[in-house]
Design a protein around this motif. Sequence first.
Motif, PDB file in Angstrom:
ATOM      1  N   UNK A  82     -21.552 -50.773 -45.289  1.00  0.00           N
ATOM      2  CA  UNK A  82     -22.121 -52.026 -45.775  1.00  0.00           C
ATOM      3  C   UNK A  82     -22.471 -51.849 -47.241  1.00  0.00           C
ATOM      4  N   UNK A  83     -21.669 -52.438 -48.130  1.00  0.00           N
ATOM      5  CA  UNK A  83     -21.878 -52.243 -49.563  1.00  0.00           C
ATOM      6  C   UNK A  83     -23.194 -52.845 -50.045  1.00  0.00           C
ATOM      7  N   UNK A  84     -23.783 -53.768 -49.252  1.00  0.00           N
ATOM      8  CA  UNK A  84     -25.055 -54.349 -49.657  1.00  0.00           C
ATOM      9  C   UNK A  84     -26.228 -53.468 -49.242  1.00  0.00           C
ATOM     10  N   UNK A  92     -25.618 -44.722 -52.365  1.00  0.00           N
ATOM     11  CA  UNK A  92     -26.062 -44.693 -53.757  1.00  0.00           C
ATOM     12  C   UNK A  92     -27.319 -43.832 -53.896  1.00  0.00           C
ATOM     13  N   UNK A  93     -27.314 -42.964 -54.897  1.00  0.00           N
ATOM     14  CA  UNK A  93     -28.543 -42.265 -55.281  1.00  0.00           C
ATOM     15  C   UNK A  93     -29.125 -41.388 -54.197  1.00  0.00           C
ATOM     16  N   UNK A  94     -28.462 -40.269 -53.899  1.00  0.00           N
ATOM     17  CA  UNK A  94     -28.931 -39.427 -52.798  1.00  0.00           C
ATOM     18  C   UNK A  94     -30.158 -38.604 -53.160  1.00  0.00           C
ATOM     19  N   UNK A  95     -30.279 -38.192 -54.421  1.00  0.00           N
ATOM     20  CA  UNK A  95     -31.502 -37.493 -54.831  1.00  0.00           C
ATOM     21  C   UNK A  95     -32.637 -38.482 -54.995  1.00  0.00           C
ATOM     22  N   UNK A  96     -32.454 -39.438 -55.903  1.00  0.00           N
ATOM     23  CA  UNK A  96     -33.407 -40.539 -56.069  1.00  0.00           C
ATOM     24  C   UNK A  96     -32.630 -41.806 -56.391  1.00  0.00           C
TER      25      UNK A  96
END
Length: 749
Positions: A185-187, A192-196
């Motif tokens: 689900x791109x929304x 996105x942003x696995x560390x922070x």
Amino acid sequence: MNHPESSRFIQTITIILVLVSFSSLAYCKVIYVDDDAVGANDGTSWENAYKYLQDALADADPAEKPIEIRVAQGIYKPDQGKNRTPGNRNHTFQLINGVTIKGSYAGLGETDPDARNVRHYHTILSGDLNSDDIDLFALNNPFGFLDEPTRAENSYSVVKAISNDKTTVLDGFTISGGNANDMADLWNPHHIGSGIYITKGEPVLINCTFTGNSAHFGGGIFNGGNPIITNCMLIRNAGWEGAGIRNHNSNPVITNCMFIGNIGYEGGGILNHGMSNPILKNCTFSGNSALFWAGAIYNHGSSSPILTNCILWNNFPEELYNSEDSEALVEYSNIRGGQSGEGNTDTDPDFINPGYWAYIDDLNISVKPNDPNAMWICGDYRLTPCSPCIDSGDPNYISEPNETDMDGNSRIIAGRIDMGAYEYPFVYDKPDEGTTPGSWRKYSENPVFSAGEYEQWDSRLNGSIAILKDNEEPVNKYKMWYVGGNQFVEGVGIGYATSSDGINWFRNENNPVLEPVEWWNTSGFSGICAIKDGSVYKLWYEGVDNQNTARIGYATSSDGINWDINNNPVFSPGYNDAWDNEDVGNPCVIKEGSTYKMWYWGDNKLADIDQIGLAVSDDGIKWQRAASNPVVAPDPSIWWQDGEGIGTPHVLRVNSGYVMTYHAADQIENIRIGLATSSDGLEWKKENEPILDLGDENSWESIGIITGSFIQDTRHLKLWYLGIDAFETIKVGLAISCDDIVFDIESEI
């Protein structure tokens, strides 16, 4: 009309209200977190600290701000704490406005639980919920990180900052183990942003390390806001776009940061997209790689980053790549391959240890960075004293109050900022071009070691020094033995001192560690030499008897402090008409295989000429002189050694032979240091000019400088030497060589 008493009453009330107001502003609730706490676990003290960071955040969220959360060393996971479901990948550490979260505290079990050290006390926020991750970069397929089975349960984002302002601070943490791999689900930003994951706002990140995180976009950091990122490291993260950081429509300020060994499809270090215009100051990029574009920084979508005082070196395939109306403004930076802009250079930055590309299955094998099995081995990205990046940054740069580099040193040391994340902490005098062989430079704050106080045993330095470097002991890395005495007895003993940097020395409390005990050294010691042979320190030293005859003795030690002394000298003057029939001393010993080689000073009763000889031994005790002795003698054709003295040899082994420093005297007995090279240790070629000259007339080195100890330190040669002033006072100085020739010298330890 105002009544005087009423006026005073109103003033008093006003002052009270102001004080109350300031008191309210200054108040800051502190919440403690320590995974070792066994008390009430209510966060009120270290003893009663919360065990889980999530519980502290739940406490802080509804409370009056500002709040500071102090977190002790340990590992903390987003799925731990009240109202948390173990193994839930959606859980994250959500930052809160008005809350400062500070890690790297010692915590319980340490002498001072409030002690804080980012490099020593590691506070880890981990998304590895099962504690079973393998190293991302140990995979045979370095791009298979998102589907690696041991990372299937990891947190999507370890930390999130959603619309946080500048009162939101994360300081002193290692963030690792995030795996944002869900693109169903791109929304939903689970890719996105696995560390922070940062969106909107201006949170502050200080002294944080992002490592071992993986995501489609933004392995270490995904940034959709304008954060302030200072003194942070992004090391060995992975991502399709922006393995270190992916910026989207954002303008972060990134200062004194390092991007090392990150790997992605595009933008190994940073990918700027969607009109992102980050400001990067004093940053270092090295060993980052991308399958397609820009190992260090990829700019597209009308992005225009500004780089100042940065180093981009040895990233693959290129350092910078611009597309889609993007352009980087770069000034006063060192960019491999060159970059237009004021003050830019393209010169090897001369890192202490530059890192290298290695084969995944055998890290001792170097490979090209485009090898599918290549892996970056991190190095040490501090600058050597010969780096062209020192004092080469923006001359108009003004550091922020209390701004430091990655080591906590002041950001400007010598009046002009250095390029990169590290400021070189010392200053060496730069000689005029071509004045000395090897471009030797003296440390600007010499001397680095002097005699003790008046009543101490070493109130005079009376002889040579011996220095070794041991990288296994970072605090006591440099070890020095030195000859000391006082106004009543010369050469009374040998002392011991240690240093972490070779400049600031600390004497052993129980000095001296060696004292005269035998008939042949009743008048004390002079020249000394030390090596470490396996786990044993071995010391050869010049002893002098009451007839002023010098011989060479031997001692061994397991710690460099407590010595077993050989009762008799192991090397004595030669017989009859030998060139060294009066004295022998100033030994310098190296070990090659099972053979010890010793260069030494000797003189003759009749000729009274100081020369240098060579002897060899199988055990360091029984020595055989070289038939061709002496091997180095004064040369009247050389202006600065046309006197009668040459000595204090110190020799290092190089791949193709040997290099020696020594002292020589001219006709008016001024003493200088020279350098010679040899392929066999017997025949030596001297430089015609001294490598170091005397100091000014009234300086601490005005009448003589003598070789003290000579080692290879990182990529260059270092020489500690003895300076002598008009009162014959001896002190120790330091010099380095910045020659372009790299001496590949075998370690003495």
